[in-house]
Motif scaffolding. Structure first.
Motif, PDB file in Angstrom:
ATOM      1  N   GLY A 106       0.871  -1.198  -0.180  1.00  0.00           N
ATOM      2  CA  GLY A 106      -0.041  -0.032  -0.005  1.00  0.00           C
ATOM      3  C   GLY A 106       0.856   1.208   0.096  1.00  0.00           C
ATOM      4  O   GLY A 106       0.370   2.282  -0.292  1.00  0.00           O
ATOM      5  N   ARG A 107       2.321   0.971   0.465  1.00  0.00           N
ATOM      6  CA  ARG A 107       2.996   2.392   0.364  1.00  0.00           C
ATOM      7  C   ARG A 107       3.286   2.529  -1.000  1.00  0.00           C
ATOM      8  O   ARG A 107       3.484   3.975  -1.303  1.00  0.00           O
ATOM      9  CB  ARG A 107       4.216   1.956   1.013  1.00  0.00           C
ATOM     10  CG  ARG A 107       4.281   2.040   2.535  1.00  0.00           C
ATOM     11  CD  ARG A 107       5.708   1.639   3.170  1.00  0.00           C
ATOM     12  NE  ARG A 107       5.540   1.316   4.547  1.00  0.00           N
ATOM     13  CZ  ARG A 107       6.207   0.671   5.147  1.00  0.00           C
ATOM     14  NH1 ARG A 107       7.568   0.161   4.408  1.00  0.00           N
ATOM     15  NH2 ARG A 107       6.186   0.218   6.437  1.00  0.00           N
ATOM     16  N   TYR A 108       3.180   1.788  -1.829  1.00  0.00           N
ATOM     17  CA  TYR A 108       3.368   1.981  -3.532  1.00  0.00           C
ATOM     18  C   TYR A 108       2.261   2.524  -3.846  1.00  0.00           C
ATOM     19  O   TYR A 108       2.082   3.428  -4.536  1.00  0.00           O
ATOM     20  CB  TYR A 108       3.901   0.966  -3.995  1.00  0.00           C
ATOM     21  CG  TYR A 108       3.987   0.783  -5.765  1.00  0.00           C
ATOM     22  CD1 TYR A 108       4.151   1.989  -6.252  1.00  0.00           C
ATOM     23  CD2 TYR A 108       3.476  -0.276  -6.259  1.00  0.00           C
ATOM     24  CE1 TYR A 108       4.213   1.974  -7.638  1.00  0.00           C
ATOM     25  CE2 TYR A 108       3.368  -0.150  -7.595  1.00  0.00           C
ATOM     26  CZ  TYR A 108       3.696   0.858  -8.328  1.00  0.00           C
ATOM     27  OH  TYR A 108       3.644   1.028  -9.993  1.00  0.00           O
ATOM     28  N   ILE A 109       0.951   1.627  -3.882  1.00  0.00           N
ATOM     29  CA  ILE A 109      -0.254   1.975  -4.329  1.00  0.00           C
ATOM     30  C   ILE A 109      -0.974   2.845  -3.401  1.00  0.00           C
ATOM     31  O   ILE A 109      -1.962   2.563  -2.645  1.00  0.00           O
ATOM     32  CB  ILE A 109      -1.066   0.561  -4.735  1.00  0.00           C
ATOM     33  CG1 ILE A 109      -0.348  -0.304  -5.575  1.00  0.00           C
ATOM     34  CG2 ILE A 109      -2.209   0.949  -5.257  1.00  0.00           C
ATOM     35  CD1 ILE A 109      -0.863  -1.721  -5.839  1.00  0.00           C
ATOM     36  N   SER A 110      -0.520   3.967  -3.378  1.00  0.00           N
ATOM     37  CA  SER A 110      -1.272   5.192  -2.579  1.00  0.00           C
ATOM     38  C   SER A 110      -0.472   6.334  -3.115  1.00  0.00           C
ATOM     39  O   SER A 110       0.400   6.545  -3.481  1.00  0.00           O
ATOM     40  CB  SER A 110      -1.024   4.751  -0.918  1.00  0.00           C
ATOM     41  OG  SER A 110       0.375   4.734  -0.750  1.00  0.00           O
ATOM     42  N   ALA A 111      -1.291   7.614  -2.573  1.00  0.00           N
ATOM     43  CA  ALA A 111      -0.676   8.811  -2.706  1.00  0.00           C
ATOM     44  C   ALA A 111       0.578   9.056  -2.210  1.00  0.00           C
ATOM     45  O   ALA A 111       0.581   8.588  -0.966  1.00  0.00           O
ATOM     46  CB  ALA A 111      -1.704   9.989  -2.525  1.00  0.00           C
ATOM     47  N   PRO A 112       1.633   9.552  -2.621  1.00  0.00           N
ATOM     48  CA  PRO A 112       1.619  10.614  -3.971  1.00  0.00           C
ATOM     49  C   PRO A 112       1.982   9.559  -5.039  1.00  0.00           C
ATOM     50  O   PRO A 112       2.127  10.127  -5.931  1.00  0.00           O
ATOM     51  CB  PRO A 112       2.733  11.643  -3.624  1.00  0.00           C
ATOM     52  CG  PRO A 112       3.496  11.189  -2.642  1.00  0.00           C
ATOM     53  CD  PRO A 112       2.802  10.234  -1.685  1.00  0.00           C
ATOM     54  N   LEU A 113       2.179   8.330  -4.760  1.00  0.00           N
ATOM     55  CA  LEU A 113       2.967   7.831  -5.825  1.00  0.00           C
ATOM     56  C   LEU A 113       2.295   6.982  -6.848  1.00  0.00           C
ATOM     57  O   LEU A 113       2.537   7.082  -8.113  1.00  0.00           O
ATOM     58  CB  LEU A 113       3.670   6.458  -5.204  1.00  0.00           C
ATOM     59  CG  LEU A 113       4.963   6.743  -4.236  1.00  0.00           C
ATOM     60  CD1 LEU A 113       5.674   5.540  -3.899  1.00  0.00           C
ATOM     61  CD2 LEU A 113       5.945   7.810  -4.864  1.00  0.00           C
ATOM     62  N   THR A 114       0.992   6.903  -6.593  1.00  0.00           N
ATOM     63  CA  THR A 114       0.171   6.510  -7.593  1.00  0.00           C
ATOM     64  C   THR A 114      -1.214   7.348  -7.285  1.00  0.00           C
ATOM     65  O   THR A 114      -1.687   7.624  -6.023  1.00  0.00           O
ATOM     66  CB  THR A 114      -0.491   5.020  -7.213  1.00  0.00           C
ATOM     67  OG1 THR A 114      -0.931   4.692  -6.170  1.00  0.00           O
ATOM     68  CG2 THR A 114       0.869   4.013  -7.595  1.00  0.00           C
ATOM     69  N   PRO A 115      -2.156   7.380  -8.196  1.00  0.00           N
ATOM     70  CA  PRO A 115      -3.626   8.159  -8.072  1.00  0.00           C
ATOM     71  C   PRO A 115      -4.727   7.418  -7.175  1.00  0.00           C
ATOM     72  O   PRO A 115      -5.620   8.153  -6.751  1.00  0.00           O
ATOM     73  CB  PRO A 115      -3.864   8.287  -9.558  1.00  0.00           C
ATOM     74  CG  PRO A 115      -3.245   7.361 -10.262  1.00  0.00           C
ATOM     75  CD  PRO A 115      -2.078   6.894  -9.519  1.00  0.00           C
ATOM     76  N   ILE A 116      -4.417   6.235  -6.982  1.00  0.00           N
ATOM     77  CA  ILE A 116      -5.366   5.290  -6.537  1.00  0.00           C
ATOM     78  C   ILE A 116      -5.036   4.659  -5.139  1.00  0.00           C
ATOM     79  O   ILE A 116      -3.624   4.332  -5.109  1.00  0.00           O
ATOM     80  CB  ILE A 116      -6.408   4.399  -7.130  1.00  0.00           C
ATOM     81  CG1 ILE A 116      -5.300   3.146  -7.825  1.00  0.00           C
ATOM     82  CG2 ILE A 116      -7.163   5.269  -8.279  1.00  0.00           C
ATOM     83  CD1 ILE A 116      -6.293   2.228  -8.319  1.00  0.00           C
ATOM     84  N   ASP A 117      -5.822   4.066  -4.312  1.00  0.00           N
ATOM     85  CA  ASP A 117      -5.371   3.371  -3.211  1.00  0.00           C
ATOM     86  C   ASP A 117      -5.643   2.007  -3.424  1.00  0.00           C
ATOM     87  O   ASP A 117      -6.606   1.684  -4.136  1.00  0.00           O
ATOM     88  CB  ASP A 117      -6.104   3.745  -1.859  1.00  0.00           C
ATOM     89  CG  ASP A 117      -5.426   3.504  -0.648  1.00  0.00           C
ATOM     90  OD1 ASP A 117      -6.076   2.358  -0.104  1.00  0.00           O
ATOM     91  OD2 ASP A 117      -4.572   3.923   0.071  1.00  0.00           O
ATOM     92  N   VAL A 118      -5.045   1.034  -2.507  1.00  0.00           N
ATOM     93  CA  VAL A 118      -5.230  -0.454  -2.927  1.00  0.00           C
ATOM     94  C   VAL A 118      -6.774  -0.565  -2.542  1.00  0.00           C
ATOM     95  O   VAL A 118      -7.303  -1.516  -3.292  1.00  0.00           O
ATOM     96  CB  VAL A 118      -4.500  -1.198  -1.729  1.00  0.00           C
ATOM     97  CG1 VAL A 118      -5.168  -2.792  -1.531  1.00  0.00           C
ATOM     98  CG2 VAL A 118      -3.117  -1.214  -1.995  1.00  0.00           C
ATOM     99  N   ARG A 119      -7.633  -0.126  -1.631  1.00  0.00           N
ATOM    100  CA  ARG A 119      -8.913  -0.417  -1.462  1.00  0.00           C
ATOM    101  C   ARG A 119      -9.836   0.035  -2.755  1.00  0.00           C
ATOM    102  O   ARG A 119     -10.869  -0.250  -2.893  1.00  0.00           O
ATOM    103  CB  ARG A 119      -9.435   0.178  -0.230  1.00  0.00           C
ATOM    104  CG  ARG A 119      -9.375   1.676  -0.086  1.00  0.00           C
ATOM    105  CD  ARG A 119      -9.954   2.255   1.237  1.00  0.00           C
ATOM    106  NE  ARG A 119      -8.945   3.593   1.443  1.00  0.00           N
ATOM    107  CZ  ARG A 119      -8.675   3.905   2.261  1.00  0.00           C
ATOM    108  NH1 ARG A 119      -8.507   3.193   3.537  1.00  0.00           N
ATOM    109  NH2 ARG A 119      -8.326   5.330   2.518  1.00  0.00           N
TER     110      ARG A 119
END
Lengths: 303, 135
Positions: A106-119
């Motif tokens: 989730g540290r990767y799939i979350s802001a600011p690295l990605t526009p959406i979150d895991v959930r």
């Protein structure tokens, strides 16, 4: 069991005219099991093209992550099935005392690295820490073990109907030791690799480069070859190519690897450098077909 | 696949570290067996690991000590460093030991537990002869 390489590069994608033959995508290997289900080994940028090629299925897609360095997870956010609401994706990876696998990814799939979150991923995604040394996925028996690399890192062995793939893409078993002299039980990853039909193993550095990179978590060509020979691998696929290594450089390295493999007592057809889109079929403990990619050039629109 | 003989990765890496050090040290597994000691330790003990192989804790104590001031082996369960390691804590002590050739040394020893994702895997134990000038 079928094996297809979708990314064999290490550290960082290396696209460009220097890498069209071996490919520039980072670690990703597809295993197609006899029941047509798919296991994916690592989610480097190569997984993007796999996602484009995969037909929608009602079977869960299992992704086995060796570790969470970026070159092994970067493609997750670009893997088409995770954006399908009818997909079920199970992500396996190493446990850590620090936090859960879900939280670490989730540290990767979350802001600011990605526009959406895991959930927010549309698929049905779950996370499984590989804290058991063995488990079953469909017809495949999976074995995982911690191996010598920086941070919690697993190697995997997948066994199906008498054939086995051992996947240790990031591995420095020769750190502080001479692999040729160590007893087998003291060699990191040895149980996973023992008698594997296909051993996919880190070979990031030449022997000349390795002394400048001791402790970085990767193998020299010599250590990869010794590992393959000592483990009795039927076939050795040298993997995780350094991003600085051009096609021409890797061609020369391939020749050297073959010659030195023979010096160690192996057959020349048992060793090669991994190439993107390379396919193998394994049956009853042997590699029965070798399909080299028809065109090493990435397809237009697929990169 | 054959039953696993593989050492835990934490012990493999610890052995690789110890084998690269000039500080005398040995490595014990979770059962207390001495599964490796380095060349620096071997020079004090008077034997190389290649000569002894793995030693049980009892064999180690019987052969090398530690000993009380009157030369009696200190039972394993009463050794402060062992007691600390079994409680997952580091331990430190001053002991008398005896080398394979009979030479006696006083050593300071420090043990560190090795705890991996699967829990306690063993310990690294470093020792320094207090009757030798530092190298």
């Amino acid at each position: 069991m079928k094996v297809k390489v979708w990314g064999a590069r290490g550290s960082i994608p290396a696209p460009g005219p220097e890498s069209t033959r071996y490919g520039g995508n980072t670690s990703c290997v597809q295993l197609t099991l006899p029941d047509d289900s798919t296991l994916v080994l690592d989610a480097g940028t190569g997984i993007r093209n796999l996602g484009i090629a995969l037909h929608p299925t009602n079977q869960p897609l299992h992704i086995l992550l060796t570790h969470l360095h970026l070159d092994h997870i970067q493609g997750l956010m670009f893997f088409a099935p995770v954006f399908r609401s009818d997909s079920e994706v199970v992500i396996w990876g190493p446990a850590s005392p620090e936090s859960s696998l879900r939280d670490r990814i989730g540290r990767y799939i979350s802001a600011p690295l990605t526009p959406i979150d895991v959930r927010e991923l549309p698929c049905d995604v779950s996370f499984q820490e590989a804290d058991s040394p063995e488990w079953q996925i469909g017809p495949a028996r999976i074995q995982a073990a911690s191996v010598a690399h920086r941070g919690p890192t697993l190697g995997y062995r997948v066994e199906v109907e008498g054939s086995s793939v051992c996947y240790i893409p990031d591995h420095e078993p020769g750190l502080g030791a001479s692999l040729a002299d160590l007893e087998e039980d003291w060699i990191s990853g040895f149980d996973l690799a023992r008698d594997a039909t296909l051993l996919i193993h880190d070979s990031q550095y030449t022997d000349d480069e390795y002394p400048e990179h001791v402790g970085w978590g990767h193998s020299s060509l010599s250590d990869a070859l010794v590992m393959g020979r000592r483990a009795g691998a039927e076939r050795l696929l040298l993997f995780h190519h350094d991003p600085l290594h051009s096609d021409d450089f890797l061609d020369a390295l391939s020749g050297e690897a073959t010659a030195r493999w023979q010096d160690l007592g192996g057959r020349p057809d048992q060793v090669e450098l991994a190439t993107e889109r390379r396919e193998f079929e394994l049956r009853n403990g042997a590699v029965v077909t070798n399909n080299r990619p028809e065109s090493p050039q990435p397809r237009l629109g697929a990169q | 696949m054959e039953p696993s003989l593989q050492r835990p990765i934490e012990l493999i890496l610890a052995r690789n570290l110890l084998s690269s050090l000039s500080t005398p040290a040995f490595l014990a597994n979770g059962s207390g067996e001495i599964i490796f000691f380095n060349e620096a330790a071997g020079s004090i003990l008077g034997q190389r690991f290649e000569e002894t192989g793995t030693l049980s804790a009892e064999e180690w104590t019987r052969t090398f000590g530690p000993f009380t001031e009157d030369g009696q082996p200190i039972p394993l369960d009463e050794q402060p460093v062992t007691m600390a390691l079994r409680a997952n804590r580091p331990g430190h002590a001053v002991y008398g030991i005896r080398s394979h050739g009979g030479a006696e040394h006083t050593i300071e020893t420090s043990g560190l537990p090795i705890v991996g994702t699967d829990g306690f895997q063993g310990a690294m134990v470093f020792f320094w002869p207090v009757d030798r000038a530092p190298e």
